[in-house]
Write an enzyme that holds these catalytic residues in place. Sequence first.
Site, PDB file in Angstrom:
ATOM      1  N   GLY A   1       2.412   1.319   5.940  1.00  0.00           N
ATOM      2  CA  GLY A   1       2.741   1.530   4.532  1.00  0.00           C
ATOM      3  C   GLY A   1       2.981   2.866   4.098  1.00  0.00           C
TER       4      GLY A   1
ATOM      5  N   ASP B   1      -3.573   3.862  15.120  1.00  0.00           N
ATOM      6  CA  ASP B   1      -4.168   2.482  14.871  1.00  0.00           C
ATOM      7  C   ASP B   1      -4.079   1.809  15.910  1.00  0.00           C
ATOM      8  OD1 ASP B   1      -4.801  -0.155  13.469  1.00  0.00           O
ATOM      9  OD2 ASP B   1      -4.560   0.787  11.466  1.00  0.00           O
TER      10      ASP B   1
ATOM     11  N   ASP C   1      -6.008   5.666   4.935  1.00  0.00           N
ATOM     12  CA  ASP C   1      -6.034   4.743   4.145  1.00  0.00           C
ATOM     13  C   ASP C   1      -7.003   3.601   5.014  1.00  0.00           C
ATOM     14  OD1 ASP C   1      -6.685   3.067   1.698  1.00  0.00           O
ATOM     15  OD2 ASP C   1      -4.618   2.227   1.981  1.00  0.00           O
TER      16      ASP C   1
ATOM     17  N   SER D   1       0.793  -1.096   0.084  1.00  0.00           N
ATOM     18  CA  SER D   1       0.107  -0.014  -0.018  1.00  0.00           C
ATOM     19  C   SER D   1       0.801   1.308   0.129  1.00  0.00           C
ATOM     20  CB  SER D   1      -1.062  -0.099   1.097  1.00  0.00           C
ATOM     21  OG  SER D   1      -0.321   0.133   2.432  1.00  0.00           O
TER      22      SER D   1
ATOM     23  N   LYS E   1     -12.952   4.167  -0.564  1.00  0.00           N
ATOM     24  CA  LYS E   1     -13.332   2.603  -1.253  1.00  0.00           C
ATOM     25  C   LYS E   1     -14.628   2.741  -2.039  1.00  0.00           C
ATOM     26  CE  LYS E   1      -9.780   1.462   1.244  1.00  0.00           C
ATOM     27  NZ  LYS E   1      -8.653   1.372   0.808  1.00  0.00           N
TER      28      LYS E   1
END
Length: 362
Positions: free
Chosen positions: A223, A239, A276, A187, A305
């Site tokens: 990423g 995260d 993302d 990614s 998305k």
Amino acid sequence: MKNLFLFCRSGYEKDCAAEIQQRATELNVGGFVKTNINDAYVIYQCFDDNGADTLVKELALSSLVFARQMFAAGELLSDLPEQDRVGPIVASLAALSKCGELRVETPDTNEAKELSAFCRKLTVPLRQGLKKSGALLNAESDRRPIIHVCFIGPGKAYAGYSLSHNSSPHFMGIPRLRMAADAPSRSSLKLDEAFGAFLTKEEQETRCRSGLNAVDLGACPGGWTYQLVRRGMMVAAVDNGPMDPKLMETGQVKHYRADGFRFEPPRKNVYWLVCDMVEKPARVAELMEAWAINGWFKEAIFNLKLPMKSRYKEVSVILETIGAILTENEIDFKMQCKHLYHDRDEVTVHLWIFPEKGVSYA
């Protein structure tokens, strides 16, 4: 020329077609779309013989979401004789003069790629023929139009031109990026491509420079954080999942184990916000709107998305909503959206909030 040839990802022809139909109509260039699923290209055939010439001048490639590249083209050259492919192509481009570059390409499909070796072999004699006819300069120039010859099958090609200032610098509109051996995930290439797509090299030097502060929402395993660290930024990685140990060893990353939708930056001098997350696009858009209204970033790159159907419509509605909400809040901004090569069922948005005078992000 009456045909506009647009490269796109295989499977996204309907979305590219819907977009060009709407955008051409807005410019009063009537026409109709010709495309087949999984061909990785779309033809917009204009009613006016010069319609495509108008579109390559007035329709910014950067404003199109699903088109990687576009060029004005003549009629399909079919059944090109094996003994002389060059002659008919040169003849079809007789109206062109002093172009700066030749690209012999194919759509981005496995079937079309089988013609790649042939295209490379044809390029040298075709370049010589075009130079002899005057269509191509003896020395390449990045300030002159680009000649495109795209083979869609054996002996079948569209030939035409794009304008160098309104064209992708990449062959077939695809940037060739290398996956770094130490990048935590593939990614990473998405953000790398996004920086190149939305910012010039000169802009990257000033707006992606060392010392800036960034936030990565939904960062695990890192990423996108990797690309920020590589450019010398200090990153708040948000995260609940684990981050790549090597990234943490750089000393440039602080890991916040938190929900990206609830996180509030402890420092208010964040320049870049990247995101993302695998979430409904409308929810991600609302999050970006909230951060913008709160003044928590200067520039953002985030992914939306896509649904399985009506993808162009969905993207259009979301972008219009973001624009309307920011305008209502008297926020000055610039926004671009692209279906990048390294994107799959998603699009990437760049949102640039123009700051108040005197605000420092260093």
